[in-house]
Design a protein around this motif. Structure first.
Motif, PDB file in Angstrom:
ATOM      1  N   GLY A  14       0.816  -1.210   0.000  1.00 28.33           N
ATOM      2  CA  GLY A  14       0.000   0.000   0.000  1.00 28.33           C
ATOM      3  C   GLY A  14       0.850   1.260   0.000  1.00 28.33           C
ATOM      4  N   GLN A  15       0.166   2.403  -0.017  1.00 34.30           N
ATOM      5  CA  GLN A  15       0.913   3.654  -0.202  1.00 34.30           C
ATOM      6  C   GLN A  15       1.681   4.094   1.055  1.00 34.30           C
ATOM      7  OE1 GLN A  15      -0.961   7.262  -0.862  1.00 34.30           O
ATOM      8  NE2 GLN A  15      -2.644   6.893   0.552  1.00 34.30           N
ATOM      9  N   GLU A  42       0.613  -9.209   2.586  1.00 29.90           N
ATOM     10  CA  GLU A  42      -0.404  -8.613   1.703  1.00 29.90           C
ATOM     11  C   GLU A  42      -1.520  -9.625   1.494  1.00 29.90           C
ATOM     12  OE1 GLU A  42      -1.901  -6.343   0.132  1.00 29.90           O
ATOM     13  OE2 GLU A  42      -0.662  -4.625   0.557  1.00 29.90           O
ATOM     14  N   VAL A  89      -0.637  -1.986   9.267  1.00 29.06           N
ATOM     15  CA  VAL A  89      -1.019  -0.852   8.415  1.00 29.06           C
ATOM     16  C   VAL A  89      -2.180  -1.251   7.499  1.00 29.06           C
ATOM     17  CG1 VAL A  89      -0.187   0.805   6.692  1.00 29.06           C
ATOM     18  CG2 VAL A  89       1.386  -0.038   8.467  1.00 29.06           C
ATOM     19  N   GLY A  90      -2.201  -2.506   7.075  1.00 26.96           N
ATOM     20  CA  GLY A  90      -3.175  -2.958   6.077  1.00 26.96           C
ATOM     21  C   GLY A  90      -4.597  -2.988   6.604  1.00 26.96           C
ATOM     22  N   SER A  91      -5.493  -2.446   5.830  1.00 23.43           N
ATOM     23  CA  SER A  91      -6.923  -2.601   6.112  1.00 23.43           C
ATOM     24  C   SER A  91      -7.677  -2.189   4.861  1.00 23.43           C
ATOM     25  CB  SER A  91      -7.348  -1.766   7.317  1.00 23.43           C
ATOM     26  OG  SER A  91      -7.220  -0.407   7.020  1.00 23.43           O
ATOM     27  N   VAL A 131      -2.190   0.983  12.695  1.00 20.30           N
ATOM     28  CA  VAL A 131      -2.348   2.202  11.895  1.00 20.30           C
ATOM     29  C   VAL A 131      -3.653   2.132  11.092  1.00 20.30           C
ATOM     30  CG1 VAL A 131      -1.346   3.568  10.008  1.00 20.30           C
ATOM     31  CG2 VAL A 131       0.141   2.549  11.748  1.00 20.30           C
ATOM     32  N   GLY A 132      -3.984   0.930  10.602  1.00 17.19           N
ATOM     33  CA  GLY A 132      -5.185   0.744   9.777  1.00 17.19           C
ATOM     34  C   GLY A 132      -6.421   1.219  10.521  1.00 17.19           C
ATOM     35  N   MET A 157      -1.866   4.426  16.535  1.00 15.63           N
ATOM     36  CA  MET A 157      -1.103   5.625  16.184  1.00 15.63           C
ATOM     37  C   MET A 157      -1.916   6.919  16.296  1.00 15.63           C
ATOM     38  SD  MET A 157       1.312   6.165  12.891  1.00 15.63           S
ATOM     39  CE  MET A 157       0.303   7.065  11.739  1.00 15.63           C
ATOM     40  N   SER A 239      -5.207   9.415   0.573  1.00 15.89           N
ATOM     41  CA  SER A 239      -4.965   9.824   1.968  1.00 15.89           C
ATOM     42  C   SER A 239      -3.473   9.960   2.272  1.00 15.89           C
ATOM     43  CB  SER A 239      -5.657   8.869   2.928  1.00 15.89           C
ATOM     44  OG  SER A 239      -5.179   7.573   2.734  1.00 15.89           O
ATOM     45  N   SER A 240      -3.198  10.599   3.399  1.00 11.22           N
ATOM     46  CA  SER A 240      -1.815  10.875   3.829  1.00 11.22           C
ATOM     47  C   SER A 240      -0.989   9.597   3.826  1.00 11.22           C
ATOM     48  CB  SER A 240      -1.785  11.415   5.255  1.00 11.22           C
ATOM     49  OG  SER A 240      -2.994  11.979   5.624  1.00 11.22           O
ATOM     50  N   ALA A 244       2.096   9.822   7.348  1.00  9.54           N
ATOM     51  CA  ALA A 244       1.673   8.700   8.198  1.00  9.54           C
ATOM     52  C   ALA A 244       2.861   7.774   8.459  1.00  9.54           C
ATOM     53  CB  ALA A 244       0.539   7.948   7.528  1.00  9.54           C
TER      54      ALA A 244
HETATM   55  P1  NAX Z   1      -3.658   1.498   0.835  1.00  5.31           P
HETATM   56  O1  NAX Z   1      -5.048   1.152   0.414  1.00  5.31           O
HETATM   57  O2  NAX Z   1      -2.738   2.182  -0.114  1.00  5.31           O
HETATM   58  O3  NAX Z   1      -2.929   0.176   1.322  1.00  5.31           O
HETATM   59  C1  NAX Z   1      -3.515  -0.736   2.185  1.00  5.31           C
HETATM   60  C2  NAX Z   1      -2.964  -2.106   1.827  1.00  5.31           C
HETATM   61  O4  NAX Z   1      -3.435  -3.020   2.804  1.00  5.31           O
HETATM   62  C3  NAX Z   1      -3.456  -2.606   0.463  1.00  5.31           C
HETATM   63  O5  NAX Z   1      -2.334  -2.927  -0.336  1.00  5.31           O
HETATM   64  C4  NAX Z   1      -4.287  -3.832   0.818  1.00  5.31           C
HETATM   65  O6  NAX Z   1      -4.184  -4.877  -0.152  1.00  5.31           O
HETATM   66  C5  NAX Z   1      -3.673  -4.241   2.151  1.00  5.31           C
HETATM   67  N1  NAX Z   1      -4.530  -5.070   3.005  1.00  5.31           N
HETATM   68  C6  NAX Z   1      -5.883  -5.023   3.129  1.00  5.31           C
HETATM   69  N2  NAX Z   1      -6.297  -5.983   3.965  1.00  5.31           N
HETATM   70  C7  NAX Z   1      -5.185  -6.622   4.386  1.00  5.31           C
HETATM   71  C8  NAX Z   1      -4.966  -7.720   5.247  1.00  5.31           C
HETATM   72  N3  NAX Z   1      -5.992  -8.349   5.833  1.00  5.31           N
HETATM   73  N4  NAX Z   1      -3.700  -8.137   5.445  1.00  5.31           N
HETATM   74  C9  NAX Z   1      -2.670  -7.526   4.836  1.00  5.31           C
HETATM   75  N5  NAX Z   1      -2.809  -6.492   3.998  1.00  5.31           N
HETATM   76  C10 NAX Z   1      -4.062  -6.052   3.778  1.00  5.31           C
HETATM   77  O7  NAX Z   1      -3.836   2.315   2.195  1.00  5.31           O
HETATM   78  P2  NAX Z   1      -2.774   3.242   2.934  1.00  5.31           P
HETATM   79  O8  NAX Z   1      -2.904   4.610   2.412  1.00  5.31           O
HETATM   80  O9  NAX Z   1      -1.457   2.582   2.943  1.00  5.31           O
HETATM   81  O10 NAX Z   1      -3.431   3.272   4.400  1.00  5.31           O
HETATM   82  C11 NAX Z   1      -3.482   2.131   5.217  1.00  5.31           C
HETATM   83  C12 NAX Z   1      -4.362   2.362   6.419  1.00  5.31           C
HETATM   84  O11 NAX Z   1      -3.843   3.430   7.227  1.00  5.31           O
HETATM   85  C13 NAX Z   1      -5.792   2.800   6.081  1.00  5.31           C
HETATM   86  O12 NAX Z   1      -6.691   2.083   6.918  1.00  5.31           O
HETATM   87  C14 NAX Z   1      -5.817   4.262   6.447  1.00  5.31           C
HETATM   88  O13 NAX Z   1      -7.118   4.716   6.770  1.00  5.31           O
HETATM   89  C15 NAX Z   1      -4.913   4.259   7.650  1.00  5.31           C
HETATM   90  N6  NAX Z   1      -4.356   5.557   8.069  1.00  5.31           N
HETATM   91  C16 NAX Z   1      -4.184   5.739   9.401  1.00  5.31           C
HETATM   92  C17 NAX Z   1      -3.612   6.903   9.910  1.00  5.31           C
HETATM   93  C18 NAX Z   1      -3.437   7.080  11.375  1.00  5.31           C
HETATM   94  O14 NAX Z   1      -2.984   8.155  11.776  1.00  5.31           O
HETATM   95  N7  NAX Z   1      -3.731   6.126  12.232  1.00  5.31           N
HETATM   96  C19 NAX Z   1      -3.245   8.011   9.007  1.00  5.31           C
HETATM   97  C20 NAX Z   1      -3.048   7.589   7.577  1.00  5.31           C
HETATM   98  C21 NAX Z   1      -4.035   6.568   7.089  1.00  5.31           C
HETATM   99  O15 NAX Z   1      -5.235   7.222   6.755  1.00  5.31           O
END
Ligand code: NAX
Length: 327
Positions: A14-15, A42, A89-91, A131-132, A157, A239-240, A244
Motif C-alpha cells: 500500500g501507499q 499482503e 497498516v493494512g486494512s 495504523v489501519g 497511532m 490519503s496521507s 503517516a
Molecule cells: P492502501 O489502500 O494504499 O494500502 C492498504 C494495503 O493493505 C493494500 O495494499 C491492501 O491490499 C492491504 N490489506 C488489506 N487488507 C489486508 C490484510 N488483511 N492483510 C494484509 N494487507 C491487507 O492504504 P494506505 O494509504 O497505505 O493506508 C493504510 C491504512 O492506514 C488505512 O486504513 C488508512 O485509513 C490508515 N491511516 C491511518 C492513519 C493514522 O494516523 N492512524 C493516518 C493515515 C491513514 O489514513
C-alpha cells in the motif's frame, strides 16, 4: 553487529508502506546499528502479491546494508512468526456507499484474525502498532484476542495527529518545531480527537500565553488538526502516506527510547483522564524501558478539555458497541 530484529508489516504494497519500508530498512526506526528482517504481509490477490514483489525488488535495489532479509507472504502465520514489531497498516478502505459501521465490522474482522495469530507466533517481547483505521478500535479488537501476550503491548497511532498539531502551533508562533513540547492528542484518531493546547509549551512558556488569540486555538486550530486527513484527501485525491509513515517511525522511536519525553499514543485505558476502561484512547505517554510505556498521570485538564474528552470518549464507546460481537 547486533542480531537482526524481525519486523512484520501488513498492507506492505500500500501507499503508506511505500514510504515506510525504505526508512525502516535504512535504520531510521530501530537504529543505524540494528539489522532488520522485513516480513511483509499482503492479501492473496494476484495484483497485490505482484505489487508486493515490485516493492521488494525496489528495496533490494536500494542495497541497504541493514536489510538482512525479506519475507513476502499472504499468510499471517509466516508474516508474524517471531516478529518483535508488528506494524498493522493494512486494512480495507471505505468503499462507495459503505456505512462507517460496515467499515468498523469489516476491518474489525481483519484484526480478530491477526490478533490471534500474533498471540500464537510472534516473539515474546512483541509490540504491536495499529495504523489501519479505525485504528483505536482495531487495536482494542486485536488485543482482545491475546492470551499469551500482554494487551498493553498493543498501541494505536496518534502521532500523526500530534505532529500535525505541532506543525500548526510552530507556524502560528513563528518558532521551530523543537521549541514546542508537551502537545498531547487525546481520544480517537478521528475529527473528535482533542489536541490539548492548554498544556503545550513554547520554550517553557505556555502556548496560551504566546498565542493570545484564544478563539483561534479553540476553533481553527482544533478544526485544522482534526480535519487535516480529509484536507489531504481533497488536495491529493488519496490519503496521507508520507506523513503517516513518518509518524509511525516517530511512534516506534519514542516507544523504544527512554527519555524521549511525553508523546501521544492510543493505549489501553484503565479509566485515566475520564476515558472508559478497556478502550484504546490517545493519552500522554512516556517510555519507562525500551518498548514499555506508562501513561503520564499528571496532566491538568481544564473544563474545556474535559468536555472535549467526553465527546471523543463517547465516540470510542459507540465504536465499541458496533464491534461488540468481535470482542
Ligand atoms: P492502501 O489502500 O494504499 O494500502 C492498504 C494495503 O493493505 C493494500 O495494499 C491492501 O491490499 C492491504 N490489506 C488489506 N487488507 C489486508 C490484510 N488483511 N492483510 C494484509 N494487507 C491487507 O492504504 P494506505 O494509504 O497505505 O493506508 C493504510 C491504512 O492506514 C488505512 O486504513 C488508512 O485509513 C490508515 N491511516 C491511518 C492513519 C493514522 O494516523 N492512524 C493516518 C493515515 C491513514 O489514513
Amino acid at each position: 553487529m547486533k542480531p537482526p530484529i524481525r519486523v512484520a508489516v501488513t498492507g506492505a504494497a500500500g501507499q503508506i508502506c511505500y514510504s515506510l519500508l525504505p526508512r525502516i530498512a535504512a535504520g531510521e526506526m530501530l537504529g543505524l546499528d540494528q539489522p532488520v528482517i522485513l516480513q511483509l504481509l499482503e492479501i492473496p490477490a494476484e495484483k497485490a502479491q505482484l505489487a508486493l514483489k515490485g516493492v521488494a525488488m525496489e528495496l533490494a535495489d536500494c542495497a541497504f546494508p541493514l536489510l538482512h532479509g525479506m519475507v513476502l507472504t499472504s499468510d499471517p502465520k509466516v508474516a508474524f512468526k517471531d516478529a518483535s514489531w508488528c506494524l498493522l497498516v493494512g486494512s480495507k478502505p471505505r468503499g462507495p456507499g459503505m456505512e462507517r459501521a460496515d467499515l468498523l465490522k469489516d476491518n474489525g474482522r481483519i484484526f480478530v484474525g491477526q490478533g490471534e495469530v500474533i498471540d500464537e507466533v510472534a516473539a515474546d517481547d512483541a509490540k504491536v502498532v495499529v495504523v489501519g483505521n479505525p485504528c483505536n478500535t482495531n487495536a482494542m479488537i486485536c488485543a482482545s484476542r491475546f492470551k499469551r501476550l500482554p494487551k498493553t503491548s498493543v498501541t494505536a497511532m496518534m502521532r500523526l495527529d500530534q505532529n500535525r498539531a505541532l506543525a500548526q502551533l510552530a507556524a502560528k508562533c513563528g518558532c521551530g518545531i523543537n521549541d514546542i513540547s508537551d502537545i498531547v492528542v487525546y481520544g480517537n484518531h478521528s475529527p473528535t480527537m482533542f489536541a490539548d493546547f492548554f498544556n503545550a509549551k513554547v520554550n517553557d512558556k505556555e502556548v496560551t500565553e504566546v498565542i493570545a488569540d484564544r478563539a483561534w486555538l479553540e476553533t481553527d486550530f482544533l478544526s485544522i488538526v482534526g480535519k487535516r486527513g480529509a484536507a489531504i484527501i481533497e488536495a491529493r485525491g488519496v490519503s496521507s502516506a508520507t506523513s503517516a509513515a513518518n509518524a509511525l517511525i516517530d511512534h516506534v522511536k519514542s516507544l523504544n527510547t527512554v527519555g524521549s519525553g511525553i508523546y501521544s499514543m492510543a493505549v489501553r485505558s484503565a479509566g485515566e483522564y475520564g476515558f472508559a476502561s478497556e478502550i484504546w484512547s490517545g493519552m500522554p505517554c512516556r517510555t519507562i524501558a525500551p518498548g514499555r510505556y506508562e501513561i503520564v498521570p499528571t496532566m491538568a485538564l481544564t473544563a474545556f478539555a474535559r468536555e472535549r474528552i467526553a465527546k471523543t470518549n463517547a465516540e470510542l464507546l459507540s465504536e465499541r458497541e458496533v464491534v461488540q460481537s468481535l470482542l
